[in-house]
Motif scaffolding. Structure first.
Motif, PDB file in Angstrom:
ATOM      1  N   MET A   1       0.938  -1.154   0.247  1.00  8.84           N
ATOM      2  CA  MET A   1       0.237  -0.032  -0.240  1.00  8.84           C
ATOM      3  C   MET A   1       0.648   1.037   0.082  1.00  8.84           C
ATOM      4  O   MET A   1       1.956   1.289   0.798  1.00  8.84           O
ATOM      5  CB  MET A   1      -0.633  -0.001   1.096  1.00  8.84           C
ATOM      6  N   ARG A   2       0.933   2.327  -0.616  1.00 11.23           N
ATOM      7  CA  ARG A   2       1.370   3.678  -0.297  1.00 11.23           C
ATOM      8  C   ARG A   2       0.858   4.607   0.516  1.00 11.23           C
ATOM      9  O   ARG A   2       0.233   4.236   1.079  1.00 11.23           O
ATOM     10  CB  ARG A   2       0.998   4.663  -2.145  1.00 11.23           C
ATOM     11  N   PHE A   3       1.911   5.621   0.556  1.00  9.11           N
ATOM     12  CA  PHE A   3       1.465   6.395   2.083  1.00  9.11           C
ATOM     13  C   PHE A   3       0.450   6.702   1.760  1.00  9.11           C
ATOM     14  O   PHE A   3      -0.638   7.412   2.716  1.00  9.11           O
ATOM     15  CB  PHE A   3       3.242   6.896   1.829  1.00  9.11           C
ATOM     16  N   ASP A   5      -2.456   6.642   0.328  1.00  8.93           N
ATOM     17  CA  ASP A   5      -3.320   5.292   0.435  1.00  8.93           C
ATOM     18  C   ASP A   5      -3.332   5.208   1.112  1.00  8.93           C
ATOM     19  O   ASP A   5      -4.687   5.195   2.042  1.00  8.93           O
ATOM     20  CB  ASP A   5      -2.656   4.287  -0.971  1.00  8.93           C
ATOM     21  N   ARG A   8      -4.919   8.732   3.241  1.00  6.93           N
ATOM     22  CA  ARG A   8      -6.380   9.052   2.678  1.00  6.93           C
ATOM     23  C   ARG A   8      -7.360   7.069   3.427  1.00  6.93           C
ATOM     24  O   ARG A   8      -7.908   7.860   3.897  1.00  6.93           O
ATOM     25  CB  ARG A   8      -6.653   8.630   1.193  1.00  6.93           C
ATOM     26  N   TRP A   9      -6.521   6.514   3.303  1.00  5.99           N
ATOM     27  CA  TRP A   9      -7.642   4.953   3.906  1.00  5.99           C
ATOM     28  C   TRP A   9      -7.731   5.813   5.452  1.00  5.99           C
ATOM     29  O   TRP A   9      -9.586   6.014   6.315  1.00  5.99           O
ATOM     30  CB  TRP A   9      -6.714   4.146   4.541  1.00  5.99           C
ATOM     31  N   THR A  12     -10.068   8.596   5.430  1.00  8.39           N
ATOM     32  CA  THR A  12     -11.728   8.310   5.868  1.00  8.39           C
ATOM     33  C   THR A  12     -12.690   7.750   6.720  1.00  8.39           C
ATOM     34  O   THR A  12     -13.238   8.067   7.305  1.00  8.39           O
ATOM     35  CB  THR A  12     -12.174   8.202   4.225  1.00  8.39           C
ATOM     36  N   ALA A  13     -11.186   7.222   7.357  1.00 12.05           N
ATOM     37  CA  ALA A  13     -11.689   6.307   8.681  1.00 12.05           C
ATOM     38  C   ALA A  13     -12.397   6.523   9.944  1.00 12.05           C
ATOM     39  O   ALA A  13     -12.929   6.806  10.099  1.00 12.05           O
ATOM     40  CB  ALA A  13     -10.868   5.080   9.007  1.00 12.05           C
ATOM     41  N   LEU A 309     -10.968  -7.360   4.199  1.00 11.54           N
ATOM     42  CA  LEU A 309      -9.203  -6.520   4.937  1.00 11.54           C
ATOM     43  C   LEU A 309      -8.281  -7.685   4.453  1.00 11.54           C
ATOM     44  O   LEU A 309      -7.253  -7.966   3.564  1.00 11.54           O
ATOM     45  CB  LEU A 309      -8.560  -5.776   5.097  1.00 11.54           C
ATOM     46  N   ALA A 314      -3.869  -8.684   2.335  1.00 15.43           N
ATOM     47  CA  ALA A 314      -3.800  -7.589   3.971  1.00 15.43           C
ATOM     48  C   ALA A 314      -3.373  -7.925   4.768  1.00 15.43           C
ATOM     49  O   ALA A 314      -3.657  -8.770   5.565  1.00 15.43           O
ATOM     50  CB  ALA A 314      -4.649  -6.530   4.775  1.00 15.43           C
ATOM     51  N   GLN A 317       0.875  -6.880   9.376  1.00 14.53           N
ATOM     52  CA  GLN A 317       1.181  -6.315   9.629  1.00 14.53           C
ATOM     53  C   GLN A 317       1.041  -4.955   9.634  1.00 14.53           C
ATOM     54  O   GLN A 317       0.828  -3.819   9.746  1.00 14.53           O
ATOM     55  CB  GLN A 317       2.619  -5.370   9.414  1.00 14.53           C
ATOM     56  N   GLN A 318       0.007  -5.235   7.647  1.00 16.97           N
ATOM     57  CA  GLN A 318      -0.597  -3.979   7.261  1.00 16.97           C
ATOM     58  C   GLN A 318      -1.626  -3.431   8.155  1.00 16.97           C
ATOM     59  O   GLN A 318      -1.906  -2.106   8.263  1.00 16.97           O
ATOM     60  CB  GLN A 318      -1.026  -3.984   5.649  1.00 16.97           C
ATOM     61  N   ILE A 321      -0.704  -1.338  10.556  1.00 18.62           N
ATOM     62  CA  ILE A 321      -0.558  -0.018  10.304  1.00 18.62           C
ATOM     63  C   ILE A 321      -1.405   0.964  10.417  1.00 18.62           C
ATOM     64  O   ILE A 321      -1.058   1.793  10.661  1.00 18.62           O
ATOM     65  CB  ILE A 321       0.921   0.260   9.689  1.00 18.62           C
ATOM     66  N   LEU A 322      -2.955   0.269   9.487  1.00 19.73           N
ATOM     67  CA  LEU A 322      -3.695   1.561   8.915  1.00 19.73           C
ATOM     68  C   LEU A 322      -4.404   1.694  10.897  1.00 19.73           C
ATOM     69  O   LEU A 322      -4.272   2.772  10.939  1.00 19.73           O
ATOM     70  CB  LEU A 322      -4.406   0.549   8.782  1.00 19.73           C
TER      71      LEU A 322
END
Ligand SMILES: Nc1ncnc2c1ncn2[C@@H]1O[C@H](COP(=O)(O)OP(=O)(O)O)[C@@H](O)[C@H]1O
Ligand SMILES: [Mg+2]
Lengths: 399, 252
Positions: A1-3, A5, A8-9, A12-13, A309, A314, A317-318, A321-322
C-alpha cells in the motif's frame, strides 16, 4: 500500500466516526496545550526571574544572620550575634571587596505637609547605587560616613514615593517625617520599575544605622557585598567567613553567593515546572484513554471491514499499521490543535499583558508533537494489534 | 513510500511453470473440526477433492453441512485441522500467516452473500481496494478499475456509495473487487442469497462469464436452479462430499 493511500484510508476512516473522534481529539488537545503551555510558562518564568535578579549586577554576595543548618533550626534557636554596621565596615577591608551595603528593610509612613504615604524603607549606605545599578535622578545619594560615626538623618526617595508626596515640586532640601523622625530629602532615584510585581520605586532610602533605630532592631537583615571582576570566589568567601568569625567567635551567619541564590531559585522553578508538566500529563492520560476506547469501539464496529482486509490478502502488519495510523492521526491532530491553543494563549497574553513571561519554545512544541505521536502509538497499540489478529472467518460472519 | 510490500501490477502472479499444469485445488483427507465444549463438530470430515483449472463447481447441501467451512479453507481464511491442501500444486498447510495472506491476495477471490463493501468508499474505491493494498499507482488503478466498471456496467455508478446502490449493483462491485487481481479461483458463498431473481440472474451471468474466461469458479448455493447450472455439482452432508457429479453441458 502506498503511503498516500494509507493516509487517505486513515483520514476517511476517522471522518466516518466523526463525533467520537472529535471528542478524543479535544481531550488530547487540552492535554498537549496544558503541557506545552505550562512548560512554556515555566521556561518563561525562569528566564524572567533570572534577568530580574541580574539587573542588580551579578557579582553580589549576601551575608545574613543565623546559620542555615540542614535538617533543623537549631542554629537559629541558639543565640546568634547580630550583624552590625561595624561588621559591614570590617568586611569592607577585604581586598577583593568593592562595595559593602548593610541592609535593613521595613515599612514606614512618610509625611510631608499633611500628605501621608506608606512606603518601603530601606536602610542602606552610600555604596548602594553603585552596587545595585541604581541611578540618582536629582540631588545625590546618602553620603559616605566615617566608620563608627553616626549618620545624618538624610533620606533619598524612590521615583514613586517622590511623585506621590511632592508631585512636580522639587523635594530637595525639604524635611519629611518618617516613622515620627525628621529626615531631609537629599536626592531622588531614577525610576527602576517592578521586580516580580514589586514596585522598586515606592521606597525611601535612609542610612542603615538610623533604620535599625527606627525599627528598633539590633541586627541588620543582610550585608550585601560586591566584588571585583575575576575575584577568587572561594578565597573571597573564606575571607568573609574568617573575618566575621573573628568578630563573632563562631560561624553564626550565612554567606550566599548570587550563583547559589539563582541555583536554589532555579531548582524551585524546576520542581514547579515538573509539577505542572505532570498535571498536563494527567490530562494526556485521560486523552489516551479516550483514544483507546475510540479505537477499540471502532475495531469492534468494523470487524466486517477488517475481515475483508484479511480476505483481500492484506498482511497483518498492514492492518496493524492502518489502525495505528488512525490512532496517531487522532493524537497528532489533538497535538496540533493543542499547539494552536498555546499560540492563541500567547497572543492573548501579548495583547493584555506583554510582560507576562510566556515563551513557547520551538523545542517544546516539537517535543509536544512528538509526545502526541508517542501517545497515539501507545494508546493505539492494543486495539490495532487486536484488529490485526482478528480471525477473518469470525470477522466476516459478524455482518 | 509503500506501507507493505505487495503485488506489483507487472509482476507475474501465477506460480512457476512446473505447477501450472497442477490442479488449482487438491484436497486430501481434509478435516476441519470445531470444539464446542466437550463436543467435536466435524465441519469437514475427510474431504478429498480435486478442482481443475477452469472448473465451474456448485456446492449444495443442508445448512450446517460444511459448505462455508469448505470455502473458507479453500480461500485460506481458515486452516484445516488435518489433511493436505495443495493450491496450484503447492502445499499450503504449514505456510506462515503472511504467506497465506500473500496467496489470498494473488490467487483467491471472494464473493460474499452480504457483499462486504466498505460503506465509506465509493463503488470505485471499493473495487480498487485490492490494487490499493497491493501498492498500485493511482494511474494504473484508474485504468484497471475503469475497464472493470465498464464491463460490469457500473461506470455511471462509479462515485456512488454502497448505500446508494441496489443489491445487484453492490454484488457486481464486490465481484469486480474479487477479480481485480485476476485470481486463479473465485469463491462465492451464496452470492445471490440477498438478491431478487432478476439481479441474481445478472450476477450469475457475470460469474459464468468470468468462468468462461478461465477463472475457476466455486459457488455455494441453496438455489437448486443456480446449482444445476454448474458443470460440476457437489453435495455435502455432515462435512462430507456425498455427491460429485459432472454434467456434460451446463445450461446456457
Ligand atoms: N467457528 C465455529 N465454531 C464452532 N462451530 C462452527 C464454527 N464454524 C462452523 N461451525 C460448525 O460447523 C458446521 C458447518 O458449518 P458451515 O460450514 O457454516 O455450514 P454451511 O455453510 O454448510 O451452512 C456447523 O455445524 C457449524 O455449526
Ligand atoms: Mg454457510
Amino acid at each position: 500500500m502506498r503511503f498516500t493511500d494509507g493516509v487517505r484510508w486513515i483520514v476517511t476512516a476517522l471522518g466516518t466516526g466523526r463525533s467520537r473522534s472529535i471528542l478524543t481529539v479535544v481531550g488530547i488537545a487540552i492535554g498537549i496545550a496544558a503541557v506545552a503551555l505550562l512548560t512554556a510558562i515555566g521556561e518563561g518564568v525562569r528566564s524572567y526571574v533570572m534577568t530580574e535578579f541580574s539587573q542588580f549586577g551579578t557579582r553580589i554576595i549576601g551575608v545574613s544572620p543565623g546559620k542555615n543548618v540542614t535538617g533543623g533550626i537549631g542554629g537559629i534557636l541558639s543565640s546568634v550575634r547580630p550583624l552590625t554596621v561595624d561588621d559591614a565596615d570590617a568586611l569592607r577591608r577585604i581586598p577583593a571587596v568593592e562595595t559593602v551595603i548593610p541592609v535593613v528593610q521595613g515599612v514606614g509612613e512618610l509625611e510631608f505637609e499633611g500628605r501621608h504615604r506608606n512606603v518601603k524603607v530601606m536602610g542602606v549606605n552610600a555604596d548602594m547605587p553603585a552596587a545595585w545599578n541604581f541611578r540618582v535622578a536629582q540631588g545625590r545619594f546618602l553620603p559616605e560616613v566615617q566608620a563608627g560615626a553616626a549618620s545624618s538623618p538624610y533620606v533619598v526617595l524612590g521615583h514613586t514615593a517622590h511623585q506621590e508626596l511632592f508631585g512636580d515640586r522639587s523635594a530637595l532640601g525639604r524635611k519629611v517625617r518618617l516613622g515620627g523622625r525628621a529626615f531631609r530629602v537629599i536626592g531622588v532615584i531614577e525610576p527602576k520599575g517592578d521586580m516580580l510585581g514589586f514596585d522598586l520605586d515606592d521606597i525611601a532610602y535612609i542610612p542603615a544605622d538610623l533604620a535599625l533605630q527606627l525599627f528598633n532592631r539590633e541586627s541588620l537583615m543582610e550585608i550585601d557585598l560586591t566584588f571585583a571582576a575575576g575575584a577568587d570566589m572561594v578565597k573571597l568567601q573564606a575571607d568573609i567567613r574568617r573575618r566575621l568569625i573573628d568578630r563573632h567567635g563562631r560561624e553564626d551567619f550565612t554567606v550566599t553567593t548570587q550563583d547559589q541564590m539563582l541555583n536554589s531559585l532555579d531548582s524551585i522553578l524546576s520542581v514547579l515546572t515538573l509539577a505542572v508538566a505532570l498535571l498536563g500529563s494527567i490530562s494526556l492520560l485521560v486523552g489516551s484513554v479516550g483514544i483507546v476506547t475510540t479505537l477499540t469501539t471502532s475495531v469492534q464496529e468494523r470487524r466486517g471491514e477488517i475481515g475483508l482486509l484479511h480476505a483481500l490478502g492484506a498482511p497483518r502488519q498492514q492492518i496493524l499499521i492502518l489502525f495505528l495510523g488512525e490512532s496517531v492521526a487522532l493524537s497528532l491532530c489533538g497535538g496540533g490543535i493543542g499547539i494552536l491553543i498555546l499560540l492563541a494563549c500567547k497572543g492573548v497574553a501579548l495583547v493584555f499583558y506583554p510582560a507576562f513571561p510566556l515563551t513557547p519554545q520551538p523545542l517544546y512544541i516539537a517535543l509536544a508533537l512528538l509526545l502526541s505521536v508517542g501517545i497515539g502509538l501507545l494508546a493505539g497499540a492494543t486495539p490495532a494489534y487486536r484488529a490485526s489478529i482478528l480471525n477473518p472467518v469470525d470477522a466476516l460472519r459478524s455482518e | 513510500m509503500v506501507l507493505a510490500s505487495g503485488l506489483r501490477p507487472d509482476s507475474e502472479s501465477r506460480p512457476d511453470s512446473e505447477s501450472r499444469s497442477a490442479p488449482v485445488v487438491r484436497l486430501s483427507q481434509l478435516n476441519r473440526y470445531f470444539q464446542l465444549g466437550d463436543q467435536t463438530v466435524k465441519a469437514l470430515d475427510g474431504v478429498d477433492l480435486v478442482i481443475e483449472t477452469g472448473d465451474y463447481l456448485s456446492v449444495m447441501g443442508p445448512s450446517g453441512s460444511g459448505k462455508s467451512t469448505l470455502l473458507n479453507v479453500l480461500g485460506l481464511l481458515d486452516r484445516p485441522t488435518s489433511g493436505d491442501y495443495f493450491l496450484n500444486g503447492r502445499l499450503t498447510t504449514g505456510l506462515s500467516e503472511s504467506e497465506l495472506a500473500h496467496h489470498r491476495q494473488i490467487a483467491i477471490g471472494f464473493v460474499f452473500q452480504s457483499y462486504h463493501l466498505i460503506p465509506r468508499l465509493s463503488a470505485r474505491g471499493n473495487m480498487e481496494l485490492p490494487l490499493v493494498l497491493a501498492g498500485w499507482s493511482p494511474a494504473q488503478r484508474r485504468q484497471r478499475v475503469d475497464e472493470m466498471l465498464d464491463r460490469l456496467q457500473l461506470s455511471a455508478r462509479a462515485d456512488h456509495l454502497p448505500r446508494q446502490l441496489s443489491g445487484g449493483q453492490r454484488q457486481r462491485v464486490a465481484i469486480g473487487r474479487a477479480v481485480m487481481l485476476k485470481p486463479s479461483i473465485l469463491l462465492a458463498d451464496e452470492p445471490t442469497g440477498n438478491l431478487d431473481t432478476h439481479s441474481g440472474a445478472e450476477v450469475v451471468r457475470i460469474l459464468e462469464e468470468l468462468n468462461q474466461e478461465g477463472i475457476t469458479l466455486v459457488v455455494v448455493t441453496h438455489d437448486q436452479a443456480l446449482g444445476a447450472r454448474a458443470a460440476r455439482q457437489l453435495r455435502m452432508v455432515d462435512g462430507r462430499i456425498v455427491m460429485d457429479q459432472r454434467v456434460d453441458s451446463g445450461a446456457t
